[in-house]
Design a protein around this motif. Structure first.
Motif, PDB file in Angstrom:
ATOM      1  N   VAL A   1     -30.894 -32.415  -6.382  1.00 13.13           N
ATOM      2  CA  VAL A   1     -31.311 -33.629  -6.630  1.00 13.13           C
ATOM      3  C   VAL A   1     -31.470 -34.418  -5.262  1.00 13.13           C
ATOM      4  CG1 VAL A   1     -31.508 -35.653  -8.001  1.00 13.13           C
ATOM      5  CG2 VAL A   1     -30.842 -33.399  -9.018  1.00 13.13           C
TER       6      VAL A   1
ATOM      7  N   LYS B   1     -33.646 -37.277  -4.669  1.00 15.32           N
ATOM      8  CA  LYS B   1     -34.642 -38.532  -5.035  1.00 15.32           C
ATOM      9  C   LYS B   1     -33.842 -39.540  -4.143  1.00 15.32           C
ATOM     10  CE  LYS B   1     -31.832 -39.407  -8.971  1.00 15.32           C
ATOM     11  NZ  LYS B   1     -31.487 -39.072 -10.349  1.00 15.32           N
TER      12      LYS B   1
ATOM     13  N   TYR C   1     -30.507 -39.769  -1.600  1.00 18.31           N
ATOM     14  CA  TYR C   1     -29.396 -40.773  -2.149  1.00 18.31           C
ATOM     15  C   TYR C   1     -29.008 -41.516  -0.675  1.00 18.31           C
ATOM     16  CZ  TYR C   1     -28.427 -38.426  -6.463  1.00 18.31           C
ATOM     17  OH  TYR C   1     -28.524 -38.066  -7.932  1.00 18.31           O
TER      18      TYR C   1
ATOM     19  N   LEU D   1     -39.041 -35.334 -11.591  1.00 21.25           N
ATOM     20  CA  LEU D   1     -38.365 -35.623 -12.748  1.00 21.25           C
ATOM     21  C   LEU D   1     -39.029 -36.583 -13.561  1.00 21.25           C
ATOM     22  CD1 LEU D   1     -34.912 -36.114 -11.059  1.00 21.25           C
ATOM     23  CD2 LEU D   1     -35.740 -34.095 -12.355  1.00 21.25           C
TER      24      LEU D   1
ATOM     25  N   LYS E   1     -39.021 -32.376 -21.211  1.00 18.71           N
ATOM     26  CA  LYS E   1     -37.831 -33.101 -21.139  1.00 18.71           C
ATOM     27  C   LYS E   1     -37.575 -33.823 -22.620  1.00 18.71           C
ATOM     28  CE  LYS E   1     -34.760 -36.471 -18.892  1.00 18.71           C
ATOM     29  NZ  LYS E   1     -34.536 -37.293 -17.802  1.00 18.71           N
TER      30      LYS E   1
ATOM     31  N   ARG F   1     -33.882 -43.067 -22.552  1.00 17.65           N
ATOM     32  CA  ARG F   1     -34.725 -43.455 -21.000  1.00 17.65           C
ATOM     33  C   ARG F   1     -35.972 -42.600 -21.371  1.00 17.65           C
ATOM     34  NH1 ARG F   1     -31.487 -42.974 -15.637  1.00 17.65           N
ATOM     35  NH2 ARG F   1     -32.332 -40.657 -15.951  1.00 17.65           N
TER      36      ARG F   1
ATOM     37  N   HIS G   1     -30.649 -34.918 -20.323  1.00 19.21           N
ATOM     38  CA  HIS G   1     -29.950 -35.861 -19.548  1.00 19.21           C
ATOM     39  C   HIS G   1     -28.564 -36.392 -20.161  1.00 19.21           C
ATOM     40  CE1 HIS G   1     -28.712 -37.156 -15.354  1.00 19.21           C
ATOM     41  NE2 HIS G   1     -29.074 -38.658 -15.616  1.00 19.21           N
TER      42      HIS G   1
ATOM     43  N   ASN H   1     -25.789 -32.441 -14.787  1.00 18.77           N
ATOM     44  CA  ASN H   1     -25.688 -33.191 -13.645  1.00 18.77           C
ATOM     45  C   ASN H   1     -24.271 -33.036 -12.902  1.00 18.77           C
ATOM     46  OD1 ASN H   1     -24.035 -34.594 -15.598  1.00 18.77           O
ATOM     47  ND2 ASN H   1     -25.219 -36.678 -15.002  1.00 18.77           N
ATOM     48  N   SER H   2     -24.060 -33.882 -11.916  1.00 21.44           N
ATOM     49  CA  SER H   2     -22.797 -33.620 -11.294  1.00 21.44           C
ATOM     50  C   SER H   2     -21.476 -33.751 -12.009  1.00 21.44           C
ATOM     51  CB  SER H   2     -22.794 -34.626 -10.093  1.00 21.44           C
ATOM     52  OG  SER H   2     -23.674 -34.307  -9.151  1.00 21.44           O
TER      53      SER H   2
ATOM     54  N   ARG I   1     -28.126 -29.371 -12.074  1.00 17.53           N
ATOM     55  CA  ARG I   1     -28.822 -30.429 -11.263  1.00 17.53           C
ATOM     56  C   ARG I   1     -27.879 -31.313 -10.591  1.00 17.53           C
ATOM     57  NH1 ARG I   1     -31.030 -31.286 -16.430  1.00 17.53           N
ATOM     58  NH2 ARG I   1     -30.388 -33.379 -16.297  1.00 17.53           N
ATOM     59  N   PRO I   2     -27.230 -30.791  -9.418  1.00 14.91           N
ATOM     60  CA  PRO I   2     -26.298 -31.661  -9.010  1.00 14.91           C
ATOM     61  C   PRO I   2     -27.029 -32.759  -8.152  1.00 14.91           C
ATOM     62  CG  PRO I   2     -26.454 -29.706  -7.763  1.00 14.91           C
ATOM     63  CD  PRO I   2     -27.266 -29.310  -8.930  1.00 14.91           C
ATOM     64  N   GLY I   3     -26.471 -33.984  -8.162  1.00 16.60           N
ATOM     65  CA  GLY I   3     -26.826 -35.096  -7.070  1.00 16.60           C
ATOM     66  C   GLY I   3     -25.866 -35.804  -6.434  1.00 16.60           C
ATOM     67  N   ILE I   4     -25.045 -36.495  -6.962  1.00 14.25           N
ATOM     68  CA  ILE I   4     -23.999 -37.209  -6.317  1.00 14.25           C
ATOM     69  C   ILE I   4     -23.130 -36.405  -5.543  1.00 14.25           C
ATOM     70  CG2 ILE I   4     -22.348 -37.860  -8.110  1.00 14.25           C
ATOM     71  CD1 ILE I   4     -23.520 -40.494  -5.445  1.00 14.25           C
TER      72      ILE I   4
ATOM     73  N   TYR J   1     -23.115 -44.435  -5.742  1.00 14.95           N
ATOM     74  CA  TYR J   1     -24.614 -44.382  -5.734  1.00 14.95           C
ATOM     75  C   TYR J   1     -25.275 -45.389  -5.098  1.00 14.95           C
ATOM     76  CZ  TYR J   1     -24.041 -40.878  -9.817  1.00 14.95           C
ATOM     77  OH  TYR J   1     -23.690 -39.952 -10.458  1.00 14.95           O
TER      78      TYR J   1
HETATM   79  C1  LIG Z   1     -30.554 -38.136 -10.645  1.00 16.25           C
HETATM   80  C2  LIG Z   1     -30.534 -37.058 -11.850  1.00 16.25           C
HETATM   81  C3  LIG Z   1     -29.364 -35.945 -11.673  1.00 16.25           C
HETATM   82  C4  LIG Z   1     -28.551 -35.936 -10.572  1.00 16.25           C
HETATM   83  O1  LIG Z   1     -27.408 -36.987 -11.119  1.00 16.25           O
HETATM   84  P1  LIG Z   1     -26.049 -37.008 -10.507  1.00 16.25           P
HETATM   85  O2  LIG Z   1     -25.233 -37.766 -11.435  1.00 16.25           O
HETATM   86  O3  LIG Z   1     -26.272 -37.515  -9.021  1.00 16.25           O
HETATM   87  O4  LIG Z   1     -25.425 -35.482 -10.198  1.00 16.25           O
HETATM   88  C5  LIG Z   1     -29.697 -34.976 -12.423  1.00 16.25           C
HETATM   89  N1  LIG Z   1     -30.574 -34.925 -13.538  1.00 16.25           N
HETATM   90  C6  LIG Z   1     -31.580 -35.989 -13.586  1.00 16.25           C
HETATM   91  C7  LIG Z   1     -32.710 -36.014 -14.470  1.00 16.25           C
HETATM   92  C8  LIG Z   1     -31.490 -36.950 -12.744  1.00 16.25           C
HETATM   93  O5  LIG Z   1     -32.452 -38.007 -12.875  1.00 16.25           O
END
Ligand SMILES: *Cc1c(COP(=O)(O)O)cnc(C)c1O
Length: 386
Positions: free
Chosen positions: A34, A36, A40, A84, A136, A143, A173, A214-215, A230-233, A371
């Motif tokens: 991720v 976006k 980050y 997304l 989704k 949300r 999510h 997510n993370s 779906r890792p982000g942070i 974040y």
């Molecule tokens: C931002 C986001 C993520 C990543 O989330 P983190 O907490 O940063 O890992 C994963 N899935 C969706 C749908 C998101 O909007």
């Protein structure tokens, strides 16, 4: 050209290490990184290139996806890009198909446009070129996502379609995954599985991918992995559990910090007991003491709400912030350095977060999350990639 005093140094090796950590935890899963909001705040293009071993990328918006696609094409990186928030017109579906982007359908409005897009493709006899899209569903975050009734309605429509127009995947999510003990996580998982089985009920011949984690879920809930994570942070080396009572940083999760924000000491002042510092004269010296002034402020993205005591790193030693954060400067108490008989000079490098100073310590003292700190670095700061 003079080097900017304030620099965000992005360690791409650490970024790749963190991606490997994801793959170690979820070896059987595909990974969508991720990236976006300008990855980050780390720089979309550099980060995407460094993470080319991901299976796919995700951004929030169509505009971000277009930018990313143009860059990846130049670099001959041919990865799908998830959008997304999905897209909002038939023309944007055209673009998704042409540019290998995967829109997410989170509401019936988007689904109607998608059906129009499919119909137009049929009329133009272009239907052998397949658009991949995901659904989704809302499992409690409230949300984005289809709720039960809209989902059922959508399934009825899907049944009427040729199987090649079916979705490639389904995702949802978590709203509380950063609270490991929160029973809501389990409820969302059960709800997600219910949606998944309804979807696979309508068409058994096509494989439908599932994604939830997510993370925070990648680190704490293996039961939520499914097919794609779906890792982000965590890619940026930050712990998603920073809101927990005990301070945890990315290091506790075997992650390495990617951004180090640094600046310089630009003044050293010998002040007297009772002298007060900065706007509002809120912090006053308890004794005669030395303070330092650092070139960083909210004009660079350093949080104005950082409270007195927020640590700053000079010569490997943490010294506390004193007084209010200004637009361009902060002040720090240098007594701890003096006690170590350190040789302190104007021009000395200062680390605000990153290498040697977890960003989670700063966000905790600023009433926010890492974040936000990462995303709000301003244009004035130079970025350096190594
Ligand atoms: C931002 C986001 C993520 C990543 O989330 P983190 O907490 O940063 O890992 C994963 N899935 C969706 C749908 C998101 O909007």
């Amino acid at each position: 050209m003079p080097i900017n005093k304030v620099t965000a140094t992005i360690n791409l090796k650490h970024l790749r290490h963190n991606l490997l950590r994801v793959k170690e935890l979820a070896p059987d899963c595909k990974v969508v990184s991720v990236i976006k909001a300008n990855a980050y705040g780390h720089g979309l293009f550099f980060v995407a290139e460094a993470l080319h071993e991901s299976d796919s990328f995700a951004v929030a918006r169509f505009e971000e996806a277009l930018l990313l696609r143009r860059h990846l094409s130049n670099k001959k990186i041919d990865k799908t890009i998830f959008i997304l928030e999905g897209v909002s017109s038939i023309e944007e579906y055209d673009q998704c198909l042409a540019q290998n982007m995967i829109p997410i359908i989170h509401c019936l409005e988007q689904f109607k446009n998608l059906l129009c897009f499919f119909n137009r493709q049929k009329l133009n006899k272009q239907s052998d070129h397949k658009l991949s899209y995901w659904l989704k569903v809302d499992t409690g975050m409230h949300r984005l996502g289809l709720l039960e009734d809209d989902f059922k309605f959508l399934l009825e429509q899907l049944k009427l379609l040729n199987p090649k127009y079916l979705p490639s995947g389904i995702l949802s999510h978590f709203s509380c995954a950063d609270e490991k003990e929160n029973p809501f996580n389990h409820k969302q998982l059960i709800q997600f599985k219910r949606f998944c089985s309804e979807l696979s009920g309508i068409e058994k011949r096509v494989e439908i991918n599932k994604s939830m984690a997510n993370s925070a879920a990648i680190l704490a809930m293996p039961e939520s992995y499914f097919d794609w994570v779906r890792p982000g942070i965590m890619l940026y080396g930050v712990s998603p559990f920073e809101t927990a009572k005990e301070m945890r940083s990315g290091l506790d999760e075997q992650l390495k910090p990617v951004m180090t924000l640094s600046s310089e000491l630009i003044a050293i002042q010998q002040l007297k007991k009772g002298d007060c510092i900065g706007y509002g004269a809120q912090w006053c010296c308890p004794e005669d003491m030395t303070i330092g002034v650092i070139a960083i402020g909210y004009g660079d993205g350093y949080p104005r709400h950082a409270e007195a005591g927020t640590p700053v790193l000079i010569q490997g030693i943490e010294v506390p912030l004193i007084g209010r954060v200004s637009m361009d400067m902060i002040s720090v108490d240098l007594r701890a350095l003096e006690k170590q008989s350190a040789d302190i000079n104007i021009g000395d490098k200062v680390i605000l977060w990153g290498h040697g100073l977890p960003i989670e310590k700063i966000s905790q003292k600023s009433g926010t999350i890492a974040y936000e700190l990462l995303c709000q670095i301003t244009q004035r700061v130079s970025f350096k990639y190594e």
